[in-house]
Design an enzyme around this catalytic site. Structure first.
Site, PDB file in Angstrom:
ATOM      1  N   LYS A  26     -13.785  -2.790  -3.859  1.00  0.00           N
ATOM      2  CA  LYS A  26     -13.391  -2.014  -5.056  1.00  0.00           C
ATOM      3  C   LYS A  26     -13.050  -2.923  -6.218  1.00  0.00           C
ATOM      4  O   LYS A  26     -13.477  -2.709  -7.328  1.00  0.00           O
ATOM      5  CB  LYS A  26     -12.084  -1.231  -4.828  1.00  0.00           C
TER       6      LYS A  26
ATOM      7  N   ARG B  13      -3.343   7.081  -4.522  1.00  0.00           N
ATOM      8  CA  ARG B  13      -3.463   6.733  -3.104  1.00  0.00           C
ATOM      9  C   ARG B  13      -2.948   7.836  -2.190  1.00  0.00           C
ATOM     10  O   ARG B  13      -3.012   7.714  -0.986  1.00  0.00           O
ATOM     11  CB  ARG B  13      -2.672   5.471  -2.842  1.00  0.00           C
TER      12      ARG B  13
HETATM   13  P1  AMP Z   1      -4.053  -3.367  -2.810  1.00  0.00           P
HETATM   14  O1  AMP Z   1      -4.077  -4.661  -3.520  1.00  0.00           O
HETATM   15  O2  AMP Z   1      -4.651  -2.239  -3.594  1.00  0.00           O
HETATM   16  O3  AMP Z   1      -4.592  -3.452  -1.409  1.00  0.00           O
HETATM   17  O4  AMP Z   1      -2.492  -2.983  -2.678  1.00  0.00           O
HETATM   18  C1  AMP Z   1      -1.614  -3.822  -1.968  1.00  0.00           C
HETATM   19  C2  AMP Z   1      -0.365  -3.055  -1.595  1.00  0.00           C
HETATM   20  O5  AMP Z   1       0.286  -2.594  -2.789  1.00  0.00           O
HETATM   21  C3  AMP Z   1      -0.625  -1.799  -0.786  1.00  0.00           C
HETATM   22  O6  AMP Z   1      -0.750  -2.060   0.596  1.00  0.00           O
HETATM   23  C4  AMP Z   1       0.619  -0.986  -1.111  1.00  0.00           C
HETATM   24  O7  AMP Z   1       1.747  -1.457  -0.402  1.00  0.00           O
HETATM   25  C5  AMP Z   1       0.835  -1.308  -2.584  1.00  0.00           C
HETATM   26  N1  AMP Z   1       0.132  -0.351  -3.479  1.00  0.00           N
HETATM   27  C6  AMP Z   1      -0.901  -0.603  -4.312  1.00  0.00           C
HETATM   28  N2  AMP Z   1      -1.256   0.505  -4.981  1.00  0.00           N
HETATM   29  C7  AMP Z   1      -0.418   1.488  -4.549  1.00  0.00           C
HETATM   30  C8  AMP Z   1      -0.289   2.872  -4.847  1.00  0.00           C
HETATM   31  N3  AMP Z   1      -1.109   3.484  -5.718  1.00  0.00           N
HETATM   32  N4  AMP Z   1       0.692   3.553  -4.199  1.00  0.00           N
HETATM   33  C9  AMP Z   1       1.515   2.964  -3.326  1.00  0.00           C
HETATM   34  N5  AMP Z   1       1.436   1.677  -2.982  1.00  0.00           N
HETATM   35  C10 AMP Z   1       0.470   0.929  -3.591  1.00  0.00           C
END
Ligand code: AMP
Length: 230
Positions: free
Chosen positions: A15, A90
């Protein structure tokens, strides 16, 4: 008029890579909630201190922390010509909050790009992923390595492995995706907004895939289709 896009898919689906490419192509900001939260953590803000424990466990950070950050970001002037949301919404509550925010801004979503990938590919891919904490660029040691070992091509900072890219945390993140995130795709399917992208193609084919999927929309915005090197 720019496009308002959500890029959707499990962790490690590619993504982020696609979002950055499209953002550069359409000259619209990429809003990556994971990067925003990591920035709060590294600055030791109140939000960061609260978010860290959830992120370390691979769980979703509470909605009240994330929704406020996204709302403030979407209301900044540079989003008036379109944006890409990467990592948000999410869960259902976040999807409803996004509808409310966009409704208040008097705009609507144009497109939800769903990146489809086999979960087993994700586990391997994330173990090889490296990330630039300064500019957010993403690399893969096997499929898309930086030119100089461990150094970001774009800004020269030292690359790191995210602590939540360890296998057991990745598996938890995939479970959270299946249980809380994937179900909201239905909402966007019903609105006819979803287009699929294949998350398992080689990196050099991504620009062509972006061109195929965005083609009809690029005409509308008057942007030229991507060539290699974007
Ligand atoms: P990502 O880099 O998108 O994989 O996000 C890393 C971590 O950030 C996730 O595992 C969540 O703990 C937190 N996170 C990112 N975006 C969200 C969201 N929209 N809602 C809740 N937690 C988020």
């Amino acid at each position: 008029m720019g496009l308002r896009i959500i890029i959707f898919g499990p962790p490690g689906s590619g993504k982020g890579t696609r979002a950055r490419l499209i953002g550069r192509l359409l000259k619209i900001p990429v809003i990556t909630t994971g990067d925003m939260l990591r920035d709060e953590v590294s600055r030791g803000t109140e939000i960061g201190l609260k978010a860290k424990e959830y992120m370390d466990r691979g769980e979703l950070v509470p909605d009240e922390l994330v929704i406020g950050l996204v709302e403030e970001r979407l209301r900044r002037p540079d989003c008036s010509g379109g944006f890409i949301l990467d990592g948000f919404p999410r869960n259902l509550n976040q999807a409803e909050a996004l509808d409310r925010i966009l409704g208040e801004m008097g705009v609507k979503l144009d497109l939800v790009l769903n990146v489809v990938v086999d979960p087993e590919i994700v586990v391997e891919r994330l173990s090889l992923r490296r990330w630039c904490p300064k500019c957010g660029a993403i690399y893969n040691l096997k499929y898309d390595p930086p030119k100089v070992d461990e150094i970001c091509d774009e800004c020269g900072a030292r690359l790191i492995q995210r602590s939540d890219d360890r296998e057991e945390v990745v598996r938890r993140r995939l479970r959270v995706y299946e249980e809380q995130t994937r179900p909201i795709l239905q909402l966007y399917l019903e609105r006819g907004l979803v287009r699929e992208m294949r998350g398992d193609i080689p990196i050099e084919e991504i620009p062509r895939e972006v061109e195929e999927v965005l083609g009809p929309y690029l005409k509308e915005t008057g942007v030229k289709a991507p060539k290699s090197g974007i």
